[in-house]
Write a protein that holds these residues in place. Structure first.
Motif, PDB file in Angstrom:
ATOM      1  N   GLY A 284      -0.681   2.630   1.548  1.00 53.16           N
ATOM      2  CA  GLY A 284       0.581   2.007   1.947  1.00 53.16           C
ATOM      3  C   GLY A 284       1.440   2.965   2.742  1.00 53.16           C
ATOM      4  N   TRP A 285       2.540   2.433   3.270  1.00 57.51           N
ATOM      5  CA  TRP A 285       3.482   3.250   4.034  1.00 57.51           C
ATOM      6  C   TRP A 285       4.894   2.723   3.792  1.00 57.51           C
ATOM      7  CZ3 TRP A 285       6.776   1.449   7.921  1.00 57.51           C
ATOM      8  CH2 TRP A 285       6.540   0.134   8.344  1.00 57.51           C
ATOM      9  N   ARG A 286       5.873   3.564   4.098  1.00 54.58           N
ATOM     10  CA  ARG A 286       7.267   3.141   4.007  1.00 54.58           C
ATOM     11  C   ARG A 286       8.143   4.090   4.804  1.00 54.58           C
ATOM     12  NH1 ARG A 286       9.191   4.815  -2.167  1.00 54.58           N
ATOM     13  NH2 ARG A 286       8.986   7.074  -1.904  1.00 54.58           N
ATOM     14  N   THR A 293      13.026   2.169  -1.913  1.00 53.31           N
ATOM     15  CA  THR A 293      12.255   1.417  -0.923  1.00 53.31           C
ATOM     16  C   THR A 293      10.810   1.259  -1.398  1.00 53.31           C
ATOM     17  OG1 THR A 293      13.598   2.346   0.859  1.00 53.31           O
ATOM     18  CG2 THR A 293      11.492   1.343   1.481  1.00 53.31           C
ATOM     19  N   TRP A 295       6.683   0.370  -1.210  1.00 54.76           N
ATOM     20  CA  TRP A 295       5.610   0.660  -0.262  1.00 54.76           C
ATOM     21  C   TRP A 295       5.053  -0.643   0.301  1.00 54.76           C
ATOM     22  CZ3 TRP A 295       4.381   5.701   0.920  1.00 54.76           C
ATOM     23  CH2 TRP A 295       4.881   6.681   0.046  1.00 54.76           C
ATOM     24  N   THR A 296       4.733  -0.644   1.578  1.00 48.38           N
ATOM     25  CA  THR A 296       4.049  -1.771   2.226  1.00 48.38           C
ATOM     26  C   THR A 296       2.570  -1.428   2.346  1.00 48.38           C
ATOM     27  OG1 THR A 296       6.019  -2.338   3.521  1.00 48.38           O
ATOM     28  CG2 THR A 296       3.897  -3.158   4.331  1.00 48.38           C
ATOM     29  N   THR A 297       1.710  -2.327   1.902  1.00 51.28           N
ATOM     30  CA  THR A 297       0.284  -2.048   2.012  1.00 51.28           C
ATOM     31  C   THR A 297      -0.132  -2.043   3.484  1.00 51.28           C
ATOM     32  OG1 THR A 297      -0.178  -4.398   1.693  1.00 51.28           O
ATOM     33  CG2 THR A 297      -0.361  -2.973  -0.236  1.00 51.28           C
ATOM     34  N   TYR A 333       5.951  -6.079  -5.913  1.00 51.82           N
ATOM     35  CA  TYR A 333       7.135  -6.778  -5.426  1.00 51.82           C
ATOM     36  C   TYR A 333       6.705  -7.650  -4.258  1.00 51.82           C
ATOM     37  CZ  TYR A 333       9.879  -3.436  -8.106  1.00 51.82           C
ATOM     38  OH  TYR A 333      10.409  -2.690  -9.126  1.00 51.82           O
ATOM     39  N   GLU A 334       7.556  -8.578  -3.877  1.00 52.23           N
ATOM     40  CA  GLU A 334       7.249  -9.398  -2.720  1.00 52.23           C
ATOM     41  C   GLU A 334       7.161  -8.499  -1.483  1.00 52.23           C
ATOM     42  OE1 GLU A 334       8.993 -13.267  -0.271  1.00 52.23           O
ATOM     43  OE2 GLU A 334       9.904 -12.657  -2.161  1.00 52.23           O
ATOM     44  N   GLY A 335       6.002  -8.457  -0.881  1.00 54.32           N
ATOM     45  CA  GLY A 335       5.817  -7.662   0.327  1.00 54.32           C
ATOM     46  C   GLY A 335       5.536  -6.195   0.084  1.00 54.32           C
ATOM     47  N   GLY A 336       5.316  -5.787  -1.184  1.00 56.69           N
ATOM     48  CA  GLY A 336       5.047  -4.368  -1.396  1.00 56.69           C
ATOM     49  C   GLY A 336       4.848  -4.015  -2.857  1.00 56.69           C
ATOM     50  N   GLU A 338       5.726  -0.658  -5.979  1.00 55.04           N
ATOM     51  CA  GLU A 338       6.433   0.564  -6.355  1.00 55.04           C
ATOM     52  C   GLU A 338       5.491   1.428  -7.188  1.00 55.04           C
ATOM     53  OE1 GLU A 338      10.257   2.043  -9.073  1.00 55.04           O
ATOM     54  OE2 GLU A 338       9.748  -0.088  -8.934  1.00 55.04           O
TER      55      GLU A 338
END
Length: 456
Positions: A284-286, A293, A295-297, A333-336, A338
């Motif tokens: 993931g990245w952020r 914030t 993390w987005t996969t 979480y929605e869209g990512g 933690e």
């Protein structure tokens, strides 16, 4: 056509690297790789087609030359991660030959050895180069993880190319017309991908040398990006007058929010954090616009929650399509997602499960503590927790007022509402700056040695 072939067959006038001696073109890199591949073939002979070569380089251009030579000859590239003789001797069963730009260890390492740059010219290289193409690149990295035991991690080219194409799509536009600088080693997966392979894939020149000091950034005269570690970004000087930054990438450990925003103030770019490991590749990245914030996969990567909040991963960067159970704990979480710490940092003390990550977090929430590293210690026949602390200004004053023993008692008192008595640190050591290794990770054996000396 594989990305490796595409890179190899680009215009020879393309600049691939730069350094104190000027720029180096793709044609020069090709010639050096062909020359090296021929020298390796002479040493390997016809009976060792799959010979494994350990690569130990400071110079990123010569490292790249060696990688491509391995691909040309069908050899395996072994990345020990360092050039220390004792470490190479411990890994000697993992490789059959050594390529280096340092002083070869000679008889201390009983394998064929080649030192770069090679000094012998070969007039037949151009004819060879027209027919010889790098088909694929198979390599092995080593990671110690949290156990300290080295683990061999094989990487086939399709895995590397899959991740490269994702990173190219994410950052290619922002990286256009930049020069790639790096403070991290090319000997590990993060540096290999972002410092070497990504610039080659995007046609960008990379620096042959490492950026060891933030002051070096002030010398840049062309647009640049920085492949960095959290440790490097924590040492930025607010007085650095560096301009021209287009992207900062950070990986290898947690980046403190204050360090991320300091980089944004100095260079105009909020660092992109990459989460992953040698085994998994990127996950993931952020960009940390806020402290929490998520993390987005990465595109193509799937994560879900397994037993005990463990991270389950399915990724095109893995050798199979099976779900992989990882040691990290997550919440979705929605869209990512933690990160909640690691399962392998949960230990048993007096039959109670204790999360070392939680103890560190509780310590760092105290006004006296800026940073904490917690580790298990053996005290006689009993296991206890020790804490290595970087103190805040308030903590430094409190330490001077109370002395080490009473200071520890005061910390334990503040932690009692949150932690079981067995989880309260019973020994403490103070450092001015938290030690990290070249990959930005905490060197646990070194931290443990701090407790071998009496508390002063």
């Amino acid at each position: 056509m594989t990305l490796l072939k595409t890179i190899w067959q680009r215009d020879g006038e393309l600049v691939v690297a730069f350094g104190p001696d000027g720029e180096v073109t793709l044609a020069e890199l090709r010639r050096g790789s062909l020359q090296l591949a021929r020298a390796m073939a002479r040493l390997a002979g016809p009976d060792r087609p799959g010979m494994r070569w350990a690569l130990c380089f400071d110079d990123s251009l010569l490292f790249t030359q060696a990688l491509l030579a391995c691909a040309l000859g069908g050899y395996q590239a072994i990345l020990p991660g360092h050039q220390r003789l004792a470490g190479l001797q411990a890994l000697q069963a993992q490789f059959d030959g050594l390529l280096t730009d340092g002083e070869p260890p000679g008889a201390a390492l009983a394998v064929p050895q080649l030192r770069l740059p090679l000094l012998v010219a070969d007039d037949e290289l151009e004819a060879d180069g027209a027919a010889l193409l790098p088909e694929r690149l198979d390599l092995t990295l080593f990671s110690s993880g949290s156990t300290g035991e080295l683990k061999a991690i094989p990487k086939a080219w399709p895995q590397l190319e899959a991740e490269l194409r994702v990173q190219m799509a994410l950052w290619g536009e922002r990286l256009a017309d930049t020069r790639v600088l790096a403070s991290v080693s090319h000997q590990h997966i993060y540096g290999l991908l972002f410092r070497i392979l990504l610039p080659l894939a995007l046609g960008l020149p990379f620096d042959r040398r490492s950026i060891d000091y933030p002051e070096q950034l002030a010398l840049q005269t062309a647009p640049w990006c920085l492949i960095a570690s959290p440790a490097f970004l924590s040492r930025l000087d607010p007085a650095i007058p560096a301009a021209g930054c287009r992207l900062i990438v950070s990986s290898g450990g947690p980046l403190q929010p204050g360090d991320a925003h300091q980089a944004k103030l100095l260079f105009g770019q909020l660092p992109v954090e990459i989460f992953g490991s040698s085994e998994t590749g990127g996950i993931g990245w952020r960009q940390r616009h806020q402290v929490q914030t998520p993390w987005t996969t990465l595109p193509g990567v799937e994560v879900r929650v397994g037993p005990d909040q463990g991270l389950l991963l399915r990724s095109p960067f893995l050798p199979t399509a099976e779900w992989l159970a990882c040691a990290d704990r997550i919440a979705l979480y929605e869209g990512g997602f933690e990160l909640l710490g690691r399962q392998d940092r949960v230990i048993k003390l007096e039959e109670k499960r204790v999360s070392l990550d939680e103890v560190e977090a509780r310590l760092q929430a105290l006004v006296e503590v800026e940073s904490a590293a917690v580790l298990p210690l053996l005290q006689g026949q009993r296991q206890i927790l020790g804490a290595v602390l970087v103190l805040s200004e308030a903590g430094t004053a409190r330490w001077a007022e109370l002395g080490p023993g009473r200071f520890l008692l005061a910390l334990r008192q503040q932690l009692r509402p949150w932690l079981e008595p067995v989880a309260l640190p019973r020994s403490v050591r103070r450092v001015e700056q938290m030690p990290v290794n070249a990959q930005g990770k905490r060197p646990w054996p070194q931290l443990k040695e701090l407790f071998d000396e009496p508390l002063g």
